[in-house]
Design an enzyme around this catalytic site. Structure first.
Site, PDB file in Angstrom:
ATOM      1  N   GLN A  78      50.632  37.165  40.738  1.00 47.61           N
ATOM      2  CA  GLN A  78      51.936  37.592  40.218  1.00 47.61           C
ATOM      3  C   GLN A  78      52.545  36.503  39.341  1.00 47.61           C
ATOM      4  O   GLN A  78      53.229  35.610  39.816  1.00 47.61           O
ATOM      5  CB  GLN A  78      52.883  37.946  41.366  1.00 47.61           C
ATOM      6  CG  GLN A  78      54.137  38.587  40.855  1.00 47.61           C
ATOM      7  CD  GLN A  78      54.997  39.177  41.945  1.00 47.61           C
ATOM      8  OE1 GLN A  78      54.609  39.280  43.099  1.00 47.61           O
ATOM      9  NE2 GLN A  78      56.193  39.560  41.575  1.00 47.61           N
ATOM     10  N   PHE A  79      52.276  36.593  38.031  1.00 51.97           N
ATOM     11  CA  PHE A  79      52.762  35.586  37.095  1.00 51.97           C
ATOM     12  C   PHE A  79      54.283  35.538  37.033  1.00 51.97           C
ATOM     13  O   PHE A  79      54.861  34.514  36.678  1.00 51.97           O
ATOM     14  CB  PHE A  79      52.166  35.810  35.697  1.00 51.97           C
ATOM     15  CG  PHE A  79      52.781  36.934  34.926  1.00 51.97           C
ATOM     16  CD1 PHE A  79      53.836  36.706  34.061  1.00 51.97           C
ATOM     17  CD2 PHE A  79      52.305  38.242  35.067  1.00 51.97           C
ATOM     18  CE1 PHE A  79      54.400  37.745  33.341  1.00 51.97           C
ATOM     19  CE2 PHE A  79      52.855  39.269  34.355  1.00 51.97           C
ATOM     20  CZ  PHE A  79      53.918  39.038  33.492  1.00 51.97           C
ATOM     21  N   THR A  80      54.971  36.611  37.388  1.00 46.37           N
ATOM     22  CA  THR A  80      56.433  36.641  37.290  1.00 46.37           C
ATOM     23  C   THR A  80      57.114  35.675  38.253  1.00 46.37           C
ATOM     24  O   THR A  80      58.314  35.417  38.119  1.00 46.37           O
ATOM     25  CB  THR A  80      56.980  38.069  37.514  1.00 46.37           C
ATOM     26  OG1 THR A  80      56.599  38.515  38.810  1.00 46.37           O
ATOM     27  CG2 THR A  80      56.465  39.023  36.448  1.00 46.37           C
TER      28      THR A  80
END
Length: 150
Positions: A78-80
């Site tokens: 999850q890059f966010t």
């Protein structure tokens, strides 16, 4: 690396309507990778996760690890998690690693976590549009940043 750890009674991830990974009692991990991350971040974080005492003992005190209870892990990239919200209302993801760096780090993290857990884990697919379902048990949610280990 940043990881959001959620103690779950069950969790699953679907991609294109098909279940890719599914677990019962254990941990849902949401993992964010940045360019400053190294192998030592992977090793430290993996050991921290598998030894984190967040499952109840016979007295209902959070005193047992996932190793102690024989639980399962579902890992989702999850890059966010590396979003910057300092300016404006639209998050910036400049700190999040691009796939050429992040994918090999994600794969190394999977390998290390499976070794430390002493069994396979379930995963999503890096970069895919995923639908993650969970029943948070407790609720217990913990955030760990490997850059804050000292």
């Amino acid at each position: 690396m940043i990881v959001v750890i959620q103690r779950v009674s069950e969790s699953s991830v679907k991609i294109d309507g098909k279940v890719k990974g599914k677990i019962g009692k254990g941990l849902l991990l949401l993992l964010g990778i940045e360019d400053a991350d190294q192998q030592e971040d992977i090793e430290w974080l993996s050991k921290k996760i598998v030894n984190l005492r967040i499952f109840p003992d016979e007295n209902e005190v959070m005193n047992r690890s996932i190793l102690d209870i024989g639980g399962e892990i579902l890992l989702i990239s999850q890059f966010t998690l590396h979003a910057s919200t300092k300016k404006g209302n639209r998050p910036s993801y400049i700190k999040a690693s691009k796939p050429d760096f992040a994918v090999p780090m994600y794969e190394k993290f999977i390998e290390t976590l499976q070794k430390d857990l002493e069994k396979p884990i379930e995963t999503g697919v890096f970069g895919a549009d995923m639908k993650v379902a969970l029943v948070n048990d407790g609720p217990v949610t913990i955030i760990i940043d490997s850059k804050n280990k000292v």
